[in-house]
Design a protein around this motif. Structure first.
Motif, PDB file in Angstrom:
ATOM      1  N   PRO A 162      -5.254  29.210 -35.739  1.00  0.00           N
ATOM      2  CA  PRO A 162      -3.733  28.998 -35.978  1.00  0.00           C
ATOM      3  C   PRO A 162      -3.203  29.681 -37.262  1.00  0.00           C
ATOM      4  CG  PRO A 162      -5.072  26.968 -35.107  1.00  0.00           C
ATOM      5  CD  PRO A 162      -5.918  27.708 -35.614  1.00  0.00           C
ATOM      6  N   ALA A 163      -3.745  29.333 -38.063  1.00  0.00           N
ATOM      7  CA  ALA A 163      -3.203  29.948 -39.525  1.00  0.00           C
ATOM      8  C   ALA A 163      -3.549  31.347 -39.412  1.00  0.00           C
ATOM      9  CB  ALA A 163      -4.057  29.232 -40.698  1.00  0.00           C
ATOM     10  N   PHE A 164      -4.699  31.702 -38.816  1.00  0.00           N
ATOM     11  CA  PHE A 164      -4.932  33.173 -38.796  1.00  0.00           C
ATOM     12  C   PHE A 164      -3.833  34.014 -38.113  1.00  0.00           C
ATOM     13  CE2 PHE A 164      -6.953  37.058 -37.282  1.00  0.00           C
ATOM     14  CZ  PHE A 164      -7.600  37.514 -38.548  1.00  0.00           C
ATOM     15  N   ASP A 165      -3.570  33.434 -36.848  1.00  0.00           N
ATOM     16  CA  ASP A 165      -2.698  34.243 -36.027  1.00  0.00           C
ATOM     17  C   ASP A 165      -1.467  34.127 -36.772  1.00  0.00           C
ATOM     18  OD1 ASP A 165      -4.404  34.314 -34.163  1.00  0.00           O
ATOM     19  OD2 ASP A 165      -3.736  32.762 -33.007  1.00  0.00           O
ATOM     20  N   GLU A 166      -1.054  33.072 -37.406  1.00  0.00           N
ATOM     21  CA  GLU A 166       0.419  33.167 -38.030  1.00  0.00           C
ATOM     22  C   GLU A 166       0.484  33.904 -39.204  1.00  0.00           C
ATOM     23  OE1 GLU A 166       3.320  30.089 -40.416  1.00  0.00           O
ATOM     24  OE2 GLU A 166       1.809  29.380 -39.066  1.00  0.00           O
ATOM     25  N   GLN A 167      -0.634  34.033 -40.231  1.00  0.00           N
ATOM     26  CA  GLN A 167      -0.489  35.063 -41.186  1.00  0.00           C
ATOM     27  C   GLN A 167      -0.871  36.496 -40.559  1.00  0.00           C
ATOM     28  OE1 GLN A 167      -3.070  34.088 -44.631  1.00  0.00           O
ATOM     29  NE2 GLN A 167      -2.913  31.832 -43.899  1.00  0.00           N
ATOM     30  N   ALA A 168      -1.535  36.815 -39.702  1.00  0.00           N
ATOM     31  CA  ALA A 168      -1.636  38.166 -38.842  1.00  0.00           C
ATOM     32  C   ALA A 168      -0.594  38.625 -38.492  1.00  0.00           C
ATOM     33  CB  ALA A 168      -2.948  37.904 -37.831  1.00  0.00           C
ATOM     34  N   ALA A 169       0.361  37.916 -37.990  1.00  0.00           N
ATOM     35  CA  ALA A 169       1.782  38.069 -37.035  1.00  0.00           C
ATOM     36  C   ALA A 169       2.487  38.633 -38.323  1.00  0.00           C
ATOM     37  CB  ALA A 169       2.195  36.933 -36.331  1.00  0.00           C
ATOM     38  N   GLU A 170       2.641  38.007 -39.506  1.00  0.00           N
ATOM     39  CA  GLU A 170       3.470  38.169 -40.643  1.00  0.00           C
ATOM     40  C   GLU A 170       2.912  39.546 -41.407  1.00  0.00           C
ATOM     41  OE1 GLU A 170       4.119  36.567 -44.952  1.00  0.00           O
ATOM     42  OE2 GLU A 170       3.828  35.139 -43.610  1.00  0.00           O
ATOM     43  N   ILE A 171       1.632  39.596 -41.567  1.00  0.00           N
ATOM     44  CA  ILE A 171       1.380  40.963 -42.266  1.00  0.00           C
ATOM     45  C   ILE A 171       1.383  42.024 -41.307  1.00  0.00           C
ATOM     46  CG2 ILE A 171      -1.017  42.228 -42.694  1.00  0.00           C
ATOM     47  CD1 ILE A 171      -2.198  39.333 -43.461  1.00  0.00           C
ATOM     48  N   ASN A 172       1.294  41.845 -39.850  1.00  0.00           N
ATOM     49  CA  ASN A 172       1.388  42.954 -38.795  1.00  0.00           C
ATOM     50  C   ASN A 172       3.138  43.467 -39.129  1.00  0.00           C
ATOM     51  OD1 ASN A 172       1.166  44.803 -36.555  1.00  0.00           O
ATOM     52  ND2 ASN A 172       2.425  43.550 -35.622  1.00  0.00           N
ATOM     53  N   ALA A 173       4.190  42.605 -39.180  1.00  0.00           N
ATOM     54  CA  ALA A 173       5.415  42.817 -39.279  1.00  0.00           C
ATOM     55  C   ALA A 173       5.692  43.576 -40.640  1.00  0.00           C
ATOM     56  CB  ALA A 173       6.243  41.394 -39.221  1.00  0.00           C
ATOM     57  N   ARG A 174       5.145  43.163 -41.681  1.00  0.00           N
ATOM     58  CA  ARG A 174       5.295  43.799 -42.899  1.00  0.00           C
ATOM     59  C   ARG A 174       4.676  45.336 -42.840  1.00  0.00           C
ATOM     60  NH1 ARG A 174       3.688  39.618 -47.589  1.00  0.00           N
ATOM     61  NH2 ARG A 174       4.685  40.979 -48.896  1.00  0.00           N
ATOM     62  N   LEU A 175       3.425  45.366 -42.193  1.00  0.00           N
ATOM     63  CA  LEU A 175       2.943  46.742 -41.970  1.00  0.00           C
ATOM     64  C   LEU A 175       3.834  47.899 -41.266  1.00  0.00           C
ATOM     65  CD1 LEU A 175      -0.884  45.946 -41.666  1.00  0.00           C
ATOM     66  CD2 LEU A 175       0.290  47.006 -43.481  1.00  0.00           C
ATOM     67  N   GLU A 176       4.403  47.151 -40.127  1.00  0.00           N
ATOM     68  CA  GLU A 176       5.370  47.871 -39.207  1.00  0.00           C
ATOM     69  C   GLU A 176       6.560  48.194 -40.145  1.00  0.00           C
ATOM     70  OE1 GLU A 176       7.591  47.575 -34.830  1.00  0.00           O
ATOM     71  OE2 GLU A 176       6.422  45.662 -35.817  1.00  0.00           O
ATOM     72  N   ALA A 177       7.064  47.356 -40.976  1.00  0.00           N
ATOM     73  CA  ALA A 177       8.271  47.609 -41.622  1.00  0.00           C
ATOM     74  C   ALA A 177       8.032  48.634 -42.818  1.00  0.00           C
ATOM     75  CB  ALA A 177       8.894  46.509 -42.539  1.00  0.00           C
ATOM     76  N   LEU A 178       6.682  48.714 -43.314  1.00  0.00           N
ATOM     77  CA  LEU A 178       6.616  49.803 -44.030  1.00  0.00           C
ATOM     78  C   LEU A 178       6.367  51.180 -43.303  1.00  0.00           C
ATOM     79  CD1 LEU A 178       3.582  48.383 -46.245  1.00  0.00           C
ATOM     80  CD2 LEU A 178       5.663  49.246 -47.043  1.00  0.00           C
ATOM     81  N   GLN A 179       5.850  51.049 -42.146  1.00  0.00           N
ATOM     82  CA  GLN A 179       5.777  52.472 -41.212  1.00  0.00           C
ATOM     83  C   GLN A 179       7.383  52.983 -41.179  1.00  0.00           C
ATOM     84  OE1 GLN A 179       3.252  50.589 -38.017  1.00  0.00           O
ATOM     85  NE2 GLN A 179       1.984  52.291 -38.225  1.00  0.00           N
ATOM     86  N   HIS A 180       7.930  52.343 -40.834  1.00  0.00           N
ATOM     87  CA  HIS A 180       9.421  52.546 -40.646  1.00  0.00           C
ATOM     88  C   HIS A 180      10.046  53.320 -41.965  1.00  0.00           C
ATOM     89  CE1 HIS A 180      10.287  51.202 -36.332  1.00  0.00           C
ATOM     90  NE2 HIS A 180       9.532  50.037 -36.676  1.00  0.00           N
ATOM     91  N   ALA A 181       9.886  52.405 -42.772  1.00  0.00           N
ATOM     92  CA  ALA A 181      10.405  52.836 -44.202  1.00  0.00           C
ATOM     93  C   ALA A 181       9.803  54.346 -44.612  1.00  0.00           C
ATOM     94  CB  ALA A 181      10.167  51.717 -45.268  1.00  0.00           C
ATOM     95  N   ILE A 182       8.509  54.575 -44.586  1.00  0.00           N
ATOM     96  CA  ILE A 182       8.126  55.776 -45.194  1.00  0.00           C
ATOM     97  C   ILE A 182       8.431  56.955 -43.976  1.00  0.00           C
ATOM     98  CG2 ILE A 182       6.057  54.869 -46.289  1.00  0.00           C
ATOM     99  CD1 ILE A 182       4.358  55.802 -44.070  1.00  0.00           C
ATOM    100  N   VAL A 183       8.883  56.932 -43.158  1.00  0.00           N
ATOM    101  CA  VAL A 183       9.367  57.822 -41.889  1.00  0.00           C
ATOM    102  C   VAL A 183      10.789  57.980 -41.897  1.00  0.00           C
ATOM    103  CG1 VAL A 183       7.083  58.397 -41.066  1.00  0.00           C
ATOM    104  CG2 VAL A 183       8.459  56.726 -39.947  1.00  0.00           C
TER     105      VAL A 183
END
Length: 199
Positions: A162-183
């Motif tokens: 459960p904790a892994f799923d929650e943290q993974a979702a947060e990390i994925n959202a932050r990585l996606e935001a970085l993707q949008h930012a750099i392009v």
């Protein structure tokens, strides 16, 4: 298959193109982009270019994927044309990154800067450097998703899931935001400068 579909849909060859006249200097035409701040003379031109879209770049050996499919020439042209430059060779930089050197006659015909680089081991323009980083972030998101699936498959009763799923979702959202930012669209500063003979 994708190439054939896109060509069948009459996808344009040019991602964007800018045509300048060194006599003035002045912008003659801009398609899929805007040119501003054009200044200088035939020995050194500077301008800013803001594109509606950017070329596709697939990393260090990405060009090998186009060996039999002419994507660079038929779907991925990021063009710069400069007319009325005196004879000589001209170095082109974008945001300080060296894209290469071309003779005046080639620049008058138009050069495709999509994957142009002065050093084959490094990305060329800032759009290509961003594309390399984008690919790394995409791979990181893929690895994160795969680790989540692997953990759930091999340790379905693990109390950390459960904790892994929650943290993974947060990390994925932050990585996606970085993707949008750099392009995110932004202007690139170009410098086209005549090289001295013998240098």
């Amino acid at each position: 298959m994708a190439f054939a579909i896109l060509k069948g849909l009459d996808a344009p060859a040019d991602v964007s193109s800018a045509t300048l006249d060194a006599d003035g200097p002045r912008a003659v035409e801009a398609v899929g982009c805007s040119v501003s701040g054009l200044a200088g003379d035939a020995s050194r031109l500077e301008f800013d270019r803001l594109d509606a879209g950017l070329p596709l770049n697939l990393g260090l050996f990405g060009a090998l994927q186009y060996r039999f499919i002419p994507v660079p020439d038929e779907l991925n042209r990021y063009m710069l044309t400069i007319r009325n430059l005196p004879d000589g060779d001209y170095a082109v930089h974008a945001d300080g990154r060296a894209l290469g050197t071309w003779p005046a006659r080639r620049l008058a015909e138009g050069v495709n800067l999509a994957s142009a680089t002065a050093d084959g081991w490094e990305p060329g323009g800032p759009w290509e450097a961003a594309a390399w980083a984008l690919a790394e972030l995409t791979e990181a998101r893929t690895k994160l998703f795969q680790s989540k699936l692997g953990l759930a498959h091999h340790l379905p009763g693990s109390p950390v899931l459960p904790a892994f799923d929650e943290q993974a979702a947060e990390i994925n959202a932050r990585l996606e935001a970085l993707q949008h930012a750099i392009v995110a669209p932004r202007p690139f500063h170009f410098v086209v400068e005549r090289k001295e003979a013998g240098r």
